[in-house]
Design an enzyme around this catalytic site. Structure first.
Site, PDB file in Angstrom:
ATOM      1  N   TYR A  61       0.822  -1.228   0.000  1.00 10.60           N
ATOM      2  CA  TYR A  61       0.000   0.000   0.000  1.00 10.60           C
ATOM      3  C   TYR A  61       0.852   1.272   0.000  1.00 10.60           C
ATOM      4  CZ  TYR A  61      -4.250  -2.651   0.102  1.00 10.60           C
ATOM      5  OH  TYR A  61      -5.272  -3.476  -0.287  1.00 10.60           O
ATOM      6  N   HIS A 114     -14.877   0.962  -1.200  1.00 11.68           N
ATOM      7  CA  HIS A 114     -13.774   0.057  -0.807  1.00 11.68           C
ATOM      8  C   HIS A 114     -12.760   0.750   0.076  1.00 11.68           C
ATOM      9  CE1 HIS A 114     -14.584  -2.923  -4.346  1.00 11.68           C
ATOM     10  NE2 HIS A 114     -15.459  -3.016  -3.369  1.00 11.68           N
ATOM     11  N   CYS A 122      -7.207   1.406  13.064  1.00  8.14           N
ATOM     12  CA  CYS A 122      -6.560   0.422  13.947  1.00  8.14           C
ATOM     13  C   CYS A 122      -6.879  -0.987  13.451  1.00  8.14           C
ATOM     14  CB  CYS A 122      -7.085   0.577  15.381  1.00  8.14           C
ATOM     15  SG  CYS A 122      -6.300  -0.574  16.533  1.00  8.14           S
ATOM     16  N   THR A 192     -14.471  -0.665 -15.094  1.00 11.88           N
ATOM     17  CA  THR A 192     -14.500  -1.749 -14.111  1.00 11.88           C
ATOM     18  C   THR A 192     -14.743  -3.082 -14.821  1.00 11.88           C
ATOM     19  OG1 THR A 192     -15.537  -2.556 -12.052  1.00 11.88           O
ATOM     20  CG2 THR A 192     -16.987  -1.467 -13.644  1.00 11.88           C
ATOM     21  N   ASN A 217     -16.065   1.259 -20.924  1.00 13.03           N
ATOM     22  CA  ASN A 217     -14.923   0.419 -20.573  1.00 13.03           C
ATOM     23  C   ASN A 217     -14.014   0.195 -21.775  1.00 13.03           C
ATOM     24  OD1 ASN A 217     -14.161  -0.915 -17.995  1.00 13.03           O
ATOM     25  ND2 ASN A 217     -13.896  -2.690 -19.340  1.00 13.03           N
ATOM     26  N   LEU A 218     -12.718  -0.048 -21.473  1.00 17.86           N
ATOM     27  CA  LEU A 218     -11.762  -0.233 -22.573  1.00 17.86           C
ATOM     28  C   LEU A 218     -12.083  -1.505 -23.344  1.00 17.86           C
ATOM     29  CD1 LEU A 218      -9.357   1.343 -23.570  1.00 17.86           C
ATOM     30  CD2 LEU A 218      -7.873  -0.025 -22.131  1.00 17.86           C
TER      31      LEU A 218
HETATM   32  C1  BV8 Z   1     -17.701  -9.151   0.931  1.00 15.57           C
HETATM   33  C2  BV8 Z   1      -8.965  -3.736  -1.854  1.00 15.57           C
HETATM   34  C3  BV8 Z   1     -19.015 -10.252   2.541  1.00 15.57           C
HETATM   35  C4  BV8 Z   1      -8.869  -2.310  -2.077  1.00 15.57           C
HETATM   36  C5  BV8 Z   1     -10.604  -4.808  -3.139  1.00 15.57           C
HETATM   37  C6  BV8 Z   1     -20.383 -13.257  -4.350  1.00 15.57           C
HETATM   38  C7  BV8 Z   1     -21.161 -12.345  -3.647  1.00 15.57           C
HETATM   39  C8  BV8 Z   1     -20.599 -11.553  -2.648  1.00 15.57           C
HETATM   40  C9  BV8 Z   1     -19.246 -11.648  -2.340  1.00 15.57           C
HETATM   41  C10 BV8 Z   1     -18.480 -12.544  -3.036  1.00 15.57           C
HETATM   42  C11 BV8 Z   1     -19.032 -13.354  -4.030  1.00 15.57           C
HETATM   43  N1  BV8 Z   1     -18.049 -14.148  -4.517  1.00 15.57           N
HETATM   44  C12 BV8 Z   1     -16.895 -13.841  -3.880  1.00 15.57           C
HETATM   45  C13 BV8 Z   1     -17.131 -12.887  -2.975  1.00 15.57           C
HETATM   46  C14 BV8 Z   1     -16.143 -12.294  -2.091  1.00 15.57           C
HETATM   47  C15 BV8 Z   1     -15.367 -11.121  -2.703  1.00 15.57           C
HETATM   48  C16 BV8 Z   1     -15.342 -11.069  -4.206  1.00 15.57           C
HETATM   49  O1  BV8 Z   1     -16.127 -10.367  -4.836  1.00 15.57           O
HETATM   50  N2  BV8 Z   1     -14.391 -11.800  -4.788  1.00 15.57           N
HETATM   51  C17 BV8 Z   1     -14.244 -11.775  -6.230  1.00 15.57           C
HETATM   52  C18 BV8 Z   1     -12.746 -11.798  -6.589  1.00 15.57           C
HETATM   53  C19 BV8 Z   1     -14.995 -12.947  -6.795  1.00 15.57           C
HETATM   54  N3  BV8 Z   1     -15.925  -9.882  -2.212  1.00 15.57           N
HETATM   55  C20 BV8 Z   1     -15.539  -9.469  -0.998  1.00 15.57           C
HETATM   56  O2  BV8 Z   1     -14.779 -10.083  -0.268  1.00 15.57           O
HETATM   57  C21 BV8 Z   1     -16.123  -8.135  -0.536  1.00 15.57           C
HETATM   58  N4  BV8 Z   1     -16.667  -8.325   0.752  1.00 15.57           N
HETATM   59  O3  BV8 Z   1     -18.280  -9.699   0.043  1.00 15.57           O
HETATM   60  O4  BV8 Z   1     -17.985  -9.297   2.250  1.00 15.57           O
HETATM   61  C22 BV8 Z   1     -19.191 -10.269   3.994  1.00 15.57           C
HETATM   62  C23 BV8 Z   1     -20.489 -10.183   4.504  1.00 15.57           C
HETATM   63  C24 BV8 Z   1     -20.676 -10.231   5.863  1.00 15.57           C
HETATM   64  C25 BV8 Z   1     -19.572 -10.338   6.718  1.00 15.57           C
HETATM   65  C26 BV8 Z   1     -18.269 -10.402   6.205  1.00 15.57           C
HETATM   66  C27 BV8 Z   1     -18.073 -10.379   4.843  1.00 15.57           C
HETATM   67  C28 BV8 Z   1     -15.017  -7.100  -0.429  1.00 15.57           C
HETATM   68  C29 BV8 Z   1     -14.643  -6.627  -1.787  1.00 15.57           C
HETATM   69  C30 BV8 Z   1     -13.601  -5.500  -1.684  1.00 15.57           C
HETATM   70  C31 BV8 Z   1     -12.288  -6.082  -1.990  1.00 15.57           C
HETATM   71  N5  BV8 Z   1     -11.269  -5.035  -2.046  1.00 15.57           N
HETATM   72  N6  BV8 Z   1      -9.408  -4.278  -3.093  1.00 15.57           N
HETATM   73  C32 BV8 Z   1      -7.625  -2.027  -2.836  1.00 15.57           C
HETATM   74  O5  BV8 Z   1      -6.576  -2.592  -2.531  1.00 15.57           O
HETATM   75  O6  BV8 Z   1      -7.745  -1.206  -3.749  1.00 15.57           O
HETATM   76  S1  BV8 Z   1     -11.221  -5.262  -4.623  1.00 15.57           S
HETATM   77  C33 BV8 Z   1     -10.359  -4.557  -5.900  1.00 15.57           C
HETATM   78  O7  BV8 Z   1     -11.107  -4.916  -7.088  1.00 15.57           O
HETATM   79  C34 BV8 Z   1     -10.341  -3.043  -5.882  1.00 15.57           C
HETATM   80  O8  BV8 Z   1     -11.062  -2.477  -4.826  1.00 15.57           O
HETATM   81  C35 BV8 Z   1     -11.027  -2.692  -7.204  1.00 15.57           C
HETATM   82  O9  BV8 Z   1     -11.683  -1.508  -7.117  1.00 15.57           O
HETATM   83  C36 BV8 Z   1     -11.955  -3.835  -7.337  1.00 15.57           C
HETATM   84  C37 BV8 Z   1     -12.630  -4.015  -8.666  1.00 15.57           C
HETATM   85  O10 BV8 Z   1     -11.647  -4.025  -9.684  1.00 15.57           O
HETATM   86  P1  BV8 Z   1     -11.837  -2.952 -10.877  1.00 15.57           P
HETATM   87  O11 BV8 Z   1     -11.914  -1.604 -10.267  1.00 15.57           O
HETATM   88  O12 BV8 Z   1     -12.964  -3.385 -11.748  1.00 15.57           O
HETATM   89  O13 BV8 Z   1     -10.441  -3.060 -11.625  1.00 15.57           O
HETATM   90  P2  BV8 Z   1      -9.989  -4.158 -12.678  1.00 15.57           P
HETATM   91  O14 BV8 Z   1      -8.516  -4.029 -12.833  1.00 15.57           O
HETATM   92  O15 BV8 Z   1     -10.591  -5.483 -12.311  1.00 15.57           O
HETATM   93  O16 BV8 Z   1     -10.713  -3.698 -14.045  1.00 15.57           O
HETATM   94  C38 BV8 Z   1     -10.366  -2.455 -14.640  1.00 15.57           C
HETATM   95  C39 BV8 Z   1     -11.196  -2.333 -15.910  1.00 15.57           C
HETATM   96  O17 BV8 Z   1     -10.949  -1.047 -16.480  1.00 15.57           O
HETATM   97  C40 BV8 Z   1     -10.849  -3.367 -16.967  1.00 15.57           C
HETATM   98  O18 BV8 Z   1     -12.047  -3.955 -17.451  1.00 15.57           O
HETATM   99  C41 BV8 Z   1     -10.168  -2.545 -18.076  1.00 15.57           C
HETATM  100  O19 BV8 Z   1     -10.498  -3.022 -19.366  1.00 15.57           O
HETATM  101  C42 BV8 Z   1     -10.757  -1.179 -17.871  1.00 15.57           C
HETATM  102  N7  BV8 Z   1      -9.898  -0.056 -18.261  1.00 15.57           N
HETATM  103  C43 BV8 Z   1      -8.539   0.020 -18.202  1.00 15.57           C
HETATM  104  N8  BV8 Z   1      -8.143   1.259 -18.615  1.00 15.57           N
HETATM  105  C44 BV8 Z   1      -9.270   1.963 -18.896  1.00 15.57           C
HETATM  106  C45 BV8 Z   1     -10.390   1.123 -18.684  1.00 15.57           C
HETATM  107  N9  BV8 Z   1     -11.664   1.533 -18.885  1.00 15.57           N
HETATM  108  C46 BV8 Z   1     -11.831   2.816 -19.308  1.00 15.57           C
HETATM  109  N10 BV8 Z   1     -10.814   3.672 -19.543  1.00 15.57           N
HETATM  110  C47 BV8 Z   1      -9.525   3.277 -19.351  1.00 15.57           C
HETATM  111  N11 BV8 Z   1      -8.526   4.162 -19.597  1.00 15.57           N
END
Ligand code: BV8
Length: 246
Positions: A61, A114, A122, A192, A217-218
């Site tokens: 981070y 997020h 903490c 996203t 999206n890209l």
């Molecule tokens: C939770 C930390 C429950 C922050 C992040 C089904 C239902 C519910 C939950 C789940 C489920 N299956 C699995 C889960 C659990 C999990 C999850 O979703 N896992 C995924 C991998 C399957 N979810 C969780 O754990 C969440 N919590 O569900 O809690 C709970 C309930 C009760 C009690 C306890 C718990 C928590 C999710 C948060 C995780 N934190 N990161 C950080 O370090 O930044 S996630 C991480 O991915 C980031 O936060 C980021 O924002 C997020 C999403 O990614 P994107 O932003 O979409 O980025 P990505 O690179 O993927 O895509 C970028 C896109 O942009 C691409 O498509 C690209 O083509 C495009 N692009 C690129 N350049 C451009 C562009 N577009 C336009 N212009 C450009 N120039």
């Protein structure tokens, strides 16, 4: 590319992901050379990873803090701040991004679902209230909570952690308000992959509330099928045209 013609009866939600910051120089997560390359997600973005090796998480981070501090908002961020100025409380920005580029572009009505890269809390946050803004870089030490002495951590929602209900409720109540006031709801997702829940499911909720949904999206991933319209390209180029025709 059609321009979205908003009027006094429009309510607009824009949801951004890492792609919205890409043109500013902030790496995305799942693109080539993305943040998850070289990092195992569970090691650096989960409470277990932090317990296991807090210094490794702070290195990850701190690297991101150093990168974002050298970046500036792009034309997509600026377009969103301008749209908020025009629509006022009929606009809401929901962002998955933990950087501060929306705020530095002038966005005020921001739901950071997020968390925030530049805030610490903490590690014992269920019992200790400490939260504070922090731009510190911790490559060789783990900061301590000044209240209870435990390790401090970034105020970020990691995998397996619940999103803050007060923040996600900003989205749900904004949608409900559109229905109550019989206004036309728009849901525009930007940069996203739709890989992370529950935020990836927001489009389904918006659609059931009668929204007209757009994805900017890209690339056209699976997620594009959940939207009424798909606009392929860079956020910084598409958003000014989509909102202002410029
Ligand atoms: C939770 C930390 C429950 C922050 C992040 C089904 C239902 C519910 C939950 C789940 C489920 N299956 C699995 C889960 C659990 C999990 C999850 O979703 N896992 C995924 C991998 C399957 N979810 C969780 O754990 C969440 N919590 O569900 O809690 C709970 C309930 C009760 C009690 C306890 C718990 C928590 C999710 C948060 C995780 N934190 N990161 C950080 O370090 O930044 S996630 C991480 O991915 C980031 O936060 C980021 O924002 C997020 C999403 O990614 P994107 O932003 O979409 O980025 P990505 O690179 O993927 O895509 C970028 C896109 O942009 C691409 O498509 C690209 O083509 C495009 N692009 C690129 N350049 C451009 C562009 N577009 C336009 N212009 C450009 N120039």
């Amino acid at each position: 590319m059609e321009r979205l013609q908003f009027d006094s009866n429009s309510r607009v939600i824009v949801m951004t992901g890492a792609g919205a910051s890409a043109e500013s120089g902030v790496p995305t997560f799942r693109d080539a050379n993305g943040l998850w390359e070289g990092n195992k997600v569970e090691d650096v973005a989960s409470p277990y990873g932090f317990m296991e090796d807090p210094q490794k998480v702070w290195n990850f981070y701190s690297q991101r803090r150093a990168n974002v501090m050298m970046c500036d908002p792009n034309t997509g961020h600026l377009a969103l701040a301008e749209l908020e100025r025009q629509l006022g409380d009929r606009f809401l920005l929901v962002t998955q991004n933990v950087d501060d580029l929306h705020e530095r572009a002038g966005s005020k009505r921001v739901a950071k679902v997020h968390g925030n890269l530049f805030r610490n809390k903490c590690s014992q946050h269920t019992t200790c209230p400490y939260v504070a803004d922090d731009h510190g870089l911790y490559f060789d030490t783990v900061p301590k909570c000044p209240v209870c002495g435990a390790d401090a951590r970034p105020e970020i929602v990691w995998f397996g952690e619940r999103l803050q209900l007060s923040v996600t409720d900003m989205f749900y109540s904004f949608c409900a308000r559109a229905q109550m006031d019989a206004q036309k709801l728009y849901y525009v997702a930007v940069g996203t992959s739709g890989a992370v829940y529950p935020v990836a499911s927001f489009v389904y909720h918006a659609n059931t509330m009668g929204a007209e949904s757009h994805l900017v999206n890209l690339e056209q991933g699976e997620h594009a099928n959940d939207f009424h319209s798909f606009h392929k390209g860079k956020a910084g180029e598409i958003l000014p045209r989509l909102f202002f025709g410029s």
